[in-house]
Design a protein around this motif. Sequence first.
Motif, PDB file in Angstrom:
ATOM      1  N   LYS A 149       0.942  -1.433  -0.030  1.00  0.00           N
ATOM      2  CA  LYS A 149      -0.043   0.051   0.062  1.00  0.00           C
ATOM      3  C   LYS A 149       0.871   1.156   0.035  1.00  0.00           C
ATOM      4  O   LYS A 149       1.851   1.163   0.646  1.00  0.00           O
ATOM      5  N   LYS A 150       0.641   2.273  -0.798  1.00  0.00           N
ATOM      6  CA  LYS A 150       1.085   3.500  -0.915  1.00  0.00           C
ATOM      7  C   LYS A 150       0.220   4.379  -0.903  1.00  0.00           C
ATOM      8  O   LYS A 150      -1.107   4.206  -0.910  1.00  0.00           O
ATOM      9  N   ASP A 151       0.544   5.530  -1.202  1.00  0.00           N
ATOM     10  CA  ASP A 151      -0.545   6.838  -1.019  1.00  0.00           C
ATOM     11  C   ASP A 151      -1.301   6.627  -2.332  1.00  0.00           C
ATOM     12  O   ASP A 151      -2.570   7.269  -2.058  1.00  0.00           O
ATOM     13  N   ASP A 152      -0.861   6.320  -3.498  1.00  0.00           N
ATOM     14  CA  ASP A 152      -1.847   6.142  -4.655  1.00  0.00           C
ATOM     15  C   ASP A 152      -1.750   4.895  -5.081  1.00  0.00           C
ATOM     16  O   ASP A 152      -2.129   4.697  -6.481  1.00  0.00           O
ATOM     17  N   TYR A 170      -8.370  -0.267   0.360  1.00  0.00           N
ATOM     18  CA  TYR A 170      -7.635   1.051   0.503  1.00  0.00           C
ATOM     19  C   TYR A 170      -8.301   2.098   1.415  1.00  0.00           C
ATOM     20  O   TYR A 170      -7.736   2.879   2.059  1.00  0.00           O
ATOM     21  N   ARG A 171      -9.606   2.145   0.906  1.00  0.00           N
ATOM     22  CA  ARG A 171     -10.222   3.329   1.778  1.00  0.00           C
ATOM     23  C   ARG A 171     -10.629   2.971   3.066  1.00  0.00           C
ATOM     24  O   ARG A 171     -10.421   4.026   4.024  1.00  0.00           O
ATOM     25  N   ASN A 193      -7.327   4.075   4.937  1.00  0.00           N
ATOM     26  CA  ASN A 193      -7.284   5.599   4.779  1.00  0.00           C
ATOM     27  C   ASN A 193      -8.511   6.459   5.537  1.00  0.00           C
ATOM     28  O   ASN A 193      -8.073   7.576   5.729  1.00  0.00           O
ATOM     29  N   ASP A 194      -9.483   5.655   5.905  1.00  0.00           N
ATOM     30  CA  ASP A 194     -10.610   6.664   6.312  1.00  0.00           C
ATOM     31  C   ASP A 194     -11.313   5.670   7.511  1.00  0.00           C
ATOM     32  O   ASP A 194     -11.801   4.465   7.166  1.00  0.00           O
ATOM     33  N   HIS A 214      -3.925   1.290  -8.994  1.00  0.00           N
ATOM     34  CA  HIS A 214      -3.769   2.675  -9.186  1.00  0.00           C
ATOM     35  C   HIS A 214      -4.877   3.749  -8.541  1.00  0.00           C
ATOM     36  O   HIS A 214      -5.861   3.750  -9.496  1.00  0.00           O
ATOM     37  N   GLU A 218      -7.495  10.581  -8.221  1.00  0.00           N
ATOM     38  CA  GLU A 218      -8.119  11.632  -7.314  1.00  0.00           C
ATOM     39  C   GLU A 218      -9.545  11.480  -7.384  1.00  0.00           C
ATOM     40  O   GLU A 218     -10.030  11.147  -8.671  1.00  0.00           O
ATOM     41  N   TYR A 223     -10.410   4.297 -11.468  1.00  0.00           N
ATOM     42  CA  TYR A 223      -9.138   3.957 -11.026  1.00  0.00           C
ATOM     43  C   TYR A 223      -8.713   2.613 -12.129  1.00  0.00           C
ATOM     44  O   TYR A 223      -9.256   1.913 -12.691  1.00  0.00           O
TER      45      TYR A 223
END
Length: 146
Positions: free
Chosen positions: A22-25, A61-62, A65-66, A100, A103, A111
């Motif tokens: 996992k990375k930022d994007d 992923y979400r 991050n949330d 990937h 935004e 995606y």
Amino acid sequence: MHIQELIPHSGAMVLVDDIVEKKDDFISVKTLIKHDNPFLQNGKFPTFNTLEIMAQSLVVYRGLNDNSSNARLGFLLGARRFDIVKPNLNIGDELITKTHISEDFDGMGVYESSVYVDDKLVASASISVFNPSQEQLDQILKASNE
């Protein structure tokens, strides 16, 4: 945190087994095609079902991050450029899904996702997803009750 805590499905409908990277994007997840997979047809996993794995990778992923409860809620709106290289996968195949992250625009996102078995591409797609904010979700629920 366990994958089951990040995905709103339960039991065999949870298709993602582990996070690879996992990375930022970017997120990469692992899926093992098991004998109890609900998408099996005549002992094979039709590759078009990797679309669900791609979508679940975004939910993971979400969720990472949330922390809000609606982070797990998303709607797969469609797929473009869905290329299937291999029509069916086998029980025991280990899939690596690489997605990937682009935004988001007001909960909407597109995606790029690819699925590999033994480092060979088996499917790829550009998937469109709607991940509503709590306010958007409240508006949708209110409109559906009117």
